[in-house]
Write a protein that holds these residues in place. Structure first.
Motif, PDB file in Angstrom:
ATOM      1  N   TRP A   1       0.832  -1.207   0.000  1.00  8.38           N
ATOM      2  CA  TRP A   1       0.000   0.000   0.000  1.00  8.38           C
ATOM      3  C   TRP A   1       0.866   1.256   0.000  1.00  8.38           C
ATOM      4  N   ALA A   2       1.884   1.296   0.863  1.00  8.64           N
ATOM      5  CA  ALA A   2       2.721   2.490   0.997  1.00  8.64           C
ATOM      6  C   ALA A   2       3.504   2.774  -0.272  1.00  8.64           C
ATOM      7  N   GLU A   3       3.831   1.731  -1.013  1.00  9.96           N
ATOM      8  CA  GLU A   3       4.566   1.928  -2.254  1.00  9.96           C
ATOM      9  C   GLU A   3       3.802   2.843  -3.203  1.00  9.96           C
ATOM     10  N   GLY A   4       2.489   2.731  -3.179  1.00 10.19           N
ATOM     11  CA  GLY A   4       1.667   3.596  -4.018  1.00 10.19           C
ATOM     12  C   GLY A   4       1.447   4.977  -3.448  1.00 10.19           C
ATOM     13  N   GLN A   5       1.812   5.188  -2.182  1.00 12.21           N
ATOM     14  CA  GLN A   5       1.603   6.475  -1.531  1.00 12.21           C
ATOM     15  C   GLN A   5       2.866   7.331  -1.489  1.00 12.21           C
ATOM     16  N   ARG A   6       4.036   6.717  -1.568  1.00  7.98           N
ATOM     17  CA  ARG A   6       5.281   7.452  -1.292  1.00  7.98           C
ATOM     18  C   ARG A   6       5.544   8.578  -2.274  1.00  7.98           C
ATOM     19  N   ARG A   7       5.175   8.404  -3.518  1.00  3.12           N
ATOM     20  CA  ARG A   7       5.372   9.492  -4.476  1.00  3.12           C
ATOM     21  C   ARG A   7       4.582  10.724  -4.053  1.00  3.12           C
ATOM     22  N   THR A   8       3.343  10.506  -3.599  1.00  2.00           N
ATOM     23  CA  THR A   8       2.520  11.613  -3.109  1.00  2.00           C
ATOM     24  C   THR A   8       3.160  12.249  -1.886  1.00  2.00           C
ATOM     25  N   TRP A   9       3.623  11.416  -0.944  1.00  2.00           N
ATOM     26  CA  TRP A   9       4.241  11.954   0.266  1.00  2.00           C
ATOM     27  C   TRP A   9       5.476  12.791  -0.072  1.00  2.00           C
ATOM     28  N   ARG A  10       6.320  12.288  -0.988  1.00  2.22           N
ATOM     29  CA  ARG A  10       7.516  13.037  -1.376  1.00  2.22           C
ATOM     30  C   ARG A  10       7.140  14.360  -2.027  1.00  2.22           C
ATOM     31  N   GLU A  11       6.131  14.334  -2.885  1.00  2.00           N
ATOM     32  CA  GLU A  11       5.719  15.556  -3.555  1.00  2.00           C
ATOM     33  C   GLU A  11       5.142  16.566  -2.568  1.00  2.00           C
ATOM     34  N   GLU A  12       4.477  16.081  -1.536  1.00  2.00           N
ATOM     35  CA  GLU A  12       3.956  16.985  -0.499  1.00  2.00           C
ATOM     36  C   GLU A  12       5.103  17.759   0.151  1.00  2.00           C
ATOM     37  N   VAL A  13       6.178  17.060   0.479  1.00  2.28           N
ATOM     38  CA  VAL A  13       7.317  17.707   1.126  1.00  2.28           C
ATOM     39  C   VAL A  13       7.988  18.675   0.162  1.00  2.28           C
ATOM     40  N   ARG A  14       8.134  18.272  -1.090  1.00  2.00           N
ATOM     41  CA  ARG A  14       8.778  19.153  -2.080  1.00  2.00           C
ATOM     42  C   ARG A  14       7.930  20.393  -2.352  1.00  2.00           C
ATOM     43  N   ALA A  15       6.605  20.220  -2.376  1.00  2.00           N
ATOM     44  CA  ALA A  15       5.728  21.368  -2.585  1.00  2.00           C
ATOM     45  C   ALA A  15       5.847  22.355  -1.420  1.00  2.00           C
ATOM     46  N   LEU A  16       5.944  21.837  -0.206  1.00  2.00           N
ATOM     47  CA  LEU A  16       6.158  22.701   0.959  1.00  2.00           C
ATOM     48  C   LEU A  16       7.474  23.446   0.830  1.00  2.00           C
ATOM     49  N   LEU A  17       8.515  22.741   0.401  1.00  2.00           N
ATOM     50  CA  LEU A  17       9.818  23.381   0.243  1.00  2.00           C
ATOM     51  C   LEU A  17       9.750  24.501  -0.789  1.00  2.00           C
ATOM     52  N   ARG A  18       9.070  24.269  -1.913  1.00  2.00           N
ATOM     53  CA  ARG A  18       8.956  25.323  -2.930  1.00  2.00           C
ATOM     54  C   ARG A  18       8.226  26.542  -2.380  1.00  2.00           C
ATOM     55  N   TRP A  19       7.158  26.289  -1.608  1.00  2.00           N
ATOM     56  CA  TRP A  19       6.407  27.392  -1.006  1.00  2.00           C
ATOM     57  C   TRP A  19       7.301  28.199  -0.065  1.00  2.00           C
ATOM     58  N   LEU A  20       8.114  27.514   0.711  1.00  2.00           N
ATOM     59  CA  LEU A  20       8.999  28.198   1.642  1.00  2.00           C
ATOM     60  C   LEU A  20      10.058  29.014   0.901  1.00  2.00           C
ATOM     61  N   GLU A  21      10.639  28.429  -0.127  1.00  3.99           N
ATOM     62  CA  GLU A  21      11.719  29.110  -0.844  1.00  3.99           C
ATOM     63  C   GLU A  21      11.212  30.273  -1.684  1.00  3.99           C
ATOM     64  N   GLU A  22       9.996  30.118  -2.228  1.00  2.00           N
ATOM     65  CA  GLU A  22       9.442  31.191  -3.057  1.00  2.00           C
ATOM     66  C   GLU A  22       8.809  32.288  -2.211  1.00  2.00           C
ATOM     67  N   GLY A  23       8.405  31.921  -0.976  1.00  2.00           N
ATOM     68  CA  GLY A  23       7.778  32.918  -0.106  1.00  2.00           C
ATOM     69  C   GLY A  23       6.426  33.361  -0.597  1.00  2.00           C
ATOM     70  N   GLY A  24       5.763  32.489  -1.404  1.00  2.00           N
ATOM     71  CA  GLY A  24       4.478  32.867  -1.986  1.00  2.00           C
ATOM     72  C   GLY A  24       3.325  32.183  -1.307  1.00  2.00           C
ATOM     73  N   ASP A  25       2.281  31.943  -2.085  1.00  2.00           N
ATOM     74  CA  ASP A  25       1.072  31.334  -1.545  1.00  2.00           C
ATOM     75  C   ASP A  25       1.319  29.873  -1.223  1.00  2.00           C
ATOM     76  N   ALA A  26       0.533  29.359  -0.288  1.00  2.00           N
ATOM     77  CA  ALA A  26       0.662  27.950   0.085  1.00  2.00           C
ATOM     78  C   ALA A  26       0.333  27.077  -1.117  1.00  2.00           C
ATOM     79  N   PRO A  27       1.088  25.955  -1.299  1.00  2.00           N
ATOM     80  CA  PRO A  27       0.849  25.081  -2.441  1.00  2.00           C
ATOM     81  C   PRO A  27      -0.501  24.406  -2.337  1.00  2.00           C
TER      82      PRO A  27
END
Length: 367
Positions: A341-367
Motif C-alpha cells: 500500500w505504501a509503495e503507491g503512496q510514497r510518491r505523493t508523500w515526497r511531492e507533499e514535502v517538495r511542494a512545501l519546500l517550494r512554497w517556503l523558498e518562493e515565499g508565496g502562496d501555500a501550495p
C-alpha cells in the motif's frame, strides 16, 4: 504539500484481490475467518521488486553487515539476507541488536534507520543521513513559522486537505455503514467545518478547533463502518484498546516515520510546524504533513477488516501488556500489506514535502 493536486488524488487502495464468496459466520460472536487474498496479492505485487524498506520485528534478532548485504541472525543462525544496494529505510520494531559497522555502512549508503518501541509502537528514534547542506531552507522555514499570516495560511491548507480526504472517504464508505444517518450527519458537520476553513479571523486557535471538531465527527461515522464485534467505538491510543485502534496506531506510526525521513532528506526542521504548535519532543512539521495522509491510511485499515484479512483473533490484550496489539503471526502478514500500500503512496508523500519546500523558498502562496 500540493493542495489541489493532493485533493484530486484518489485514496490509496491495496492491490486488487480476486473476488470470493464470503465464508460462513463462525463462533458465537459471528466472526468470519480471515480472507488471505489481499495478502497473496500484496506478496505477488512485491515479488521480484527491489527491497527499499525493510521491517525487522523479531525478538532478539541480530543484524550484521555482510559485504553489500544486511544479514539477519536469530539464535546464532542466519535467517535472512537483504541487499543494501536498493535499501533506503530500515524499520526496527522491538528488541534487535546491530553493531556500529552496520550503522556505518547504512549511513554511507544514505539509509534511514527508524527505531519503533515494541510495546506501544511509538517512534523512539531516527538515525538519518546528514541534513541537506543548504541551511537557507531551514531559515526560510523559521521565517514562515514566525510570521502569523503565513503560519495561518499553511495551517489552513493542512486542515483543508485533511477534511477533503475525510469527506471523500465517508462518502465512499456510507453505503457500508451500519447506520447511514450517522455518516450523513458527520458529513454535514465536516463540510461545515471545511467551508469555514477559508474564513479570516480567529487565527490558529480557530483552525485547530475546526480540525478537532471535524475529527470527532469523522470517527463517530467511521466506527459505524466496522463490525460491532471489534469493539471500535472511538479513537483511543497509548495504548489502543481495540483491534481497529491498534491497527490505526501502527499504521500512523509507520507513516510518521516515513515523513521524518522525507523531511530530513529535504533539510527542513521536523520540530517546527504550522498547524501543530511547538512542543518539547514533538516533530510538529512531520505531524502537519501526516494529517492529510490520514484518510488514505484510514481507508487502508478499513479495507483490511472489511476483507477479513484481519479479525479480532489476530489481536491480543492482557494485564501484562496493557492495550490491544497485533499478534506476532499477524504482524508478519501486516508488513507486506502495508508495504504494498505504501509503495503507491510514497510518491505523493515526497511531492507533499517538495511542494512545501517550494512554497517556503518562493515565499508565496501555500501550495
Amino acid at each position: 504539500m500540493g493542495g489541489a493536486g493532493h485533493l484530486r488524488r484518489p485514496l490509496g487502495t491495496l492491490p486488487a484481490a480476486p473476488r470470493r464468496r464470503a465464508p460462513p459466520p463462525r463462533g458465537p460472536g459471528g466472526d468470519l475467518r480471515p480472507r488471505p487474498a489481499h495478502l497473496r496479492a500484496a506478496r505477488r505485487h512485491l515479488r521480484g521488486r527491489a527491497v527499499t524498506t525493510c521491517y525487522v520485528d523479531r525478538k532478539d534478532a541480530e543484524l550484521r553487515a555482510d559485504g553489500a548485504a544486511l544479514a539477519v541472525y536469530e539464535g546464532g543462525r542466519r535467517t535472512g539476507v537483504i541487499p543494501m544496494g536498493p535499501l533506503t529505510h530500515l524499520v526496527i520494531l522491538g528488541n534487535a541488536r546491530l553493531d556500529t559497522r552496520l550503522l556505518h555502512r547504512l549511513a554511507e549508503r544514505g539509509v534511514t534507520v527508524s527505531l519503533i518501541g515494541g510495546r506501544r509502537h511509538q517512534l523512539l528514534a531516527t538515525c538519518a543521513p546528514t541534513l541537506h547542506g543548504d541551511g537557507r531552507r531551514r531559515l526560510a522555514q523559521y521565517r514562515a513559522a514566525s510570521h502569523p499570516g503565513r503560519t495561518c495560511e499553511r495551517a489552513a491548507h493542512v486542515v483543508a486537505a485533511k477534511l477533503d480526504g475525510e469527506i471523500a472517504l465517508l462518502e465512499e464508505l456510507r453505503p457500508r455503514a451500519r447506520r447511514g444517518e450517522v455518516v450523513v450527519t458527520a458529513l454535514e458537520r465536516i463540510r461545515t467545518a471545511r467551508a469555514n476553513v477559508e474564513e479570516e479571523g480567529g487565527g490558529l486557535d480557530r483552525l485547530r478547533g475546526l480540525e478537532g471538531a471535524a475529527a470527532a465527527a469523522f470517527f463517530t461515522a467511521y466506527q459505524e463502518c466496522f463490525a460491532p464485534s471489534l469493539g471500535f467505538q472511538e479513537r483511543n491510543r497509548r495504548p489502543p484498546r481495540d483491534p481497529v485502534n491498534a491497527l490505526l496506531s501502527l499504521t500512523y506510526t509507520l507513516i510518521h516515520a516515513e515523513h521524518v525521513r522525507e523531511v530530513g532528506l529535504t533539510g527542513l526542521d521536523p520540530m517546527v510546524g504550522f498547524l501543530h504548535e511547538l512542543d518539547y519532543g514533538r516533530e510538529s512539521l512531520v505531524c502537519d504533513l501526516v494529517e492529510p495522509a490520514r484518510p488514505a491510511a484510514e481507508r487502508f485499515v478499513w479495507q483490511l477488516f472489511h476483507d477479513r484479512t484481519f479479525t479480532d483473533r489476530d489481536f491480543a490484550s492482557g494485564a501484562e501488556r496493557p492495550g490491544c496489539y497485533l499478534k506476532k503471526a499477524a504482524r508478519s502478514r501486516y508488513y507486506p500489506l502495508y508495504e504494498a500500500w505504501a509503495e503507491g503512496q510514497r510518491r505523493t508523500w515526497r511531492e507533499e514535502v517538495r511542494a512545501l519546500l517550494r512554497w517556503l523558498e518562493e515565499g508565496g502562496d501555500a501550495p
